[in-house]
Design a protein around this motif. Structure first.
Motif, PDB file in Angstrom:
ATOM      1  N   ALA A  48       0.802  -1.224   0.000  1.00  0.00           N
ATOM      2  CA  ALA A  48       0.000   0.000   0.000  1.00  0.00           C
ATOM      3  C   ALA A  48       0.833   1.272   0.000  1.00  0.00           C
ATOM      4  N   GLU A  49       2.158   1.137   0.069  1.00  0.00           N
ATOM      5  CA  GLU A  49       2.997   2.322   0.191  1.00  0.00           C
ATOM      6  C   GLU A  49       4.040   2.464  -0.908  1.00  0.00           C
ATOM      7  N   GLU A  71      -4.153   2.258  -2.390  1.00  0.00           N
ATOM      8  CA  GLU A  71      -3.995   1.923  -0.975  1.00  0.00           C
ATOM      9  C   GLU A  71      -4.578   0.527  -0.700  1.00  0.00           C
ATOM     10  N   ASP A 103      -9.415  -0.714   1.240  1.00  0.00           N
ATOM     11  CA  ASP A 103      -8.758   0.580   1.041  1.00  0.00           C
ATOM     12  C   ASP A 103      -9.126   1.448   2.239  1.00  0.00           C
TER      13      ASP A 103
END
Length: 296
Positions: free
Chosen positions: A65-66, A100, A117
Motif C-alpha cells: 500500500a505504500e 492503498e 482501502d
C-alpha cells in the motif's frame, strides 16, 4: 494505512517500551520456518501489507500500500504473487481503483479477490477479466462495502469465510473486528447486512492490522504488539501467541497455508518494517513463515 496515523504509531513504538508487547501468560510461541526479503524481489515490495492464499494456484497474494509513495522503487505494481517458499512469480496492479490496497482476501469458490482501502473506507470485489488474470487492466471491480456505514474508518485487515459467506474486517484505529454477512438479498452493502463486532483493546492491542481464520478461531495481528491474538468467532480470548525474538517489525498481514516444511498449516506473516514517512529511503519488507510451538 492512514499516513499521519501510521507515522504517529511508529514513533510511539520507538519511544515506548510497550509493556503489553510480550504477553506474560502466552502458552504458545511462534518459531521461524522461513523468511523472505520482499525488498529484494526483482520488483521491490518495501511495505508488504495485504496477504492471502490462493490454494488453486498454490500462490500467496501480497499487496503493497505504500510502494507508490517511493519513486525510486515504484514500477506501477502493487500486487505481488509468490510461491510459499518466497519466490516471486508475477506482479500486477490495482491502481485503476486503489493506490492503498491494505489487505486481500481470496474467495476460492468464486475465484475472486476482496481488497480493502483505508483511505476510501471501502472493500472492493475484484474478478478476472478476459485474460483470466488478476491485477490487470481488464479486472472486473465492484465496491461491495462502504465501511464507514458501520463505524469503521480505518479498515485494514480482511478475511473471507466461505462457509458462512462472511467478510471479516479489522479496523486498526478503533481496534475492532467486524463480521459482515449479507441478508436475504445475498448482496453486501445493503440495508439487510448483518454486522457484528468485538474489540481487541481489552487484550492489549493498540492496533489491529489483519485477521485470519482457521477452523472456528480468528487470529489477529498488530503492528505494535509482538503477539498474535487467537479468539473465538465471538471474540473470546483463546490465547496470545508470542512473536518475540523473530525480527518482526510492524507486522501487517497474516494468512494460513500449507508449510514449505511439510506442515499442513503454517502461518504466513508480512512485516512492513520502518515507515517511509520516517525514512523515505527504507526498503525492508519481509515475508515470514511461522509454526506454533507449545511452551512449558
Amino acid at each position: 494505512m492512514k499516513r499521519a496515523l501510521r507515522t504517529a504509531l511508529f514513533i510511539s513504538v520507538v519511544c515506548s517500551l510497550l509493556p503489553s508487547t510480550v504477553p506474560a501468560s502466552a502458552a504458545t510461541k511462534a518459531s521461524l520456518v522461513r523468511v523472505t526479503m520482499t525488498s529484494s524481489w526483482p520488483t521491490k515490495s518495501p511495505d508488504p501489507m495485504g496477504l492471502t492464499y490462493n490454494p488453486r494456484a498454490k500462490r500467496l497474494l501480497i499487496s503493497d500500500a505504500e510502494v507508490d509513495e517511493m519513486p525510486a522503487l515504484w514500477k506501477g505494481r502493487n500486487l505481488f504473487v509468490a510461491k510459499r517458499g518466497g519466490g516471486l512469480t508475477s506482479t500486477g496492479t490495482f491502481k485503476k481503483f486503489t493506490h492503498e490496497p491494505e489487505d486481500l482476501a481470496w474467495d476460492n469458490a468464486h475465484r475472486v479477490l476482496y481488497v480493502t482501502d483505508d483511505d476510501l473506507d471501502r472493500v472492493f470485489r475484484v474478478g478476472r477479466g478476459k485474460d483470466k488474470r488478476l491485477g490487470t487492466r481488464d479486472d472486473v471491480v465492484a465496491t461491495v462495502l462502504h465501511t464507514h456505514r458501520f463505524g469503521s474508518f480505518d479498515p485494514e485487515g480482511l478475511a473471507w469465510l466461505g462457509s458462512k459467506r462472511m467478510l471479516i474486517l479489522s479496523d486498526s484505529t478503533n481496534r475492532r473486528v467486524y463480521k459482515i454477512r449479507p441478508g436475504k438479498d445475498l448482496k453486501f452493502g445493503t440495508r439487510d447486512d448483518t454486522v457484528r463486532s468485538f474489540g481487541t483493546h481489552k487484550y492489549g492491542f493498540t492496533t489491529a492490522e489483519d485477521v485470519a481464520v482457521r477452523g472456528k478461531h480468528l487470529f489477529i495481528v498488530s503492528s505494535r504488539q509482538r503477539f498474535i491474538l487467537e479468539t473465538t468467532m465471538k471474540g473470546a480470548l483463546i490465547q496470545k501467541i508470542d512473536l518475540t525474538g523473530l525480527g518482526i517489525v510492524s507486522a501487517s498481514g497474516i494468512t494460513f497455508a500449507p508449510g514449505t516444511d511439510g506442515g499442513r498449516s503454517r502461518l504466513y506473516l508480512t512485516a512492513s518494517g520502518v515507515d517511509n514517512n520516517v525514512n523515505p529511503n527504507e526498503n525492508d519488507g519481509r515475508l515470514f513463515e511461522l509454526k506454533f510451538v507449545k511452551t512449558p
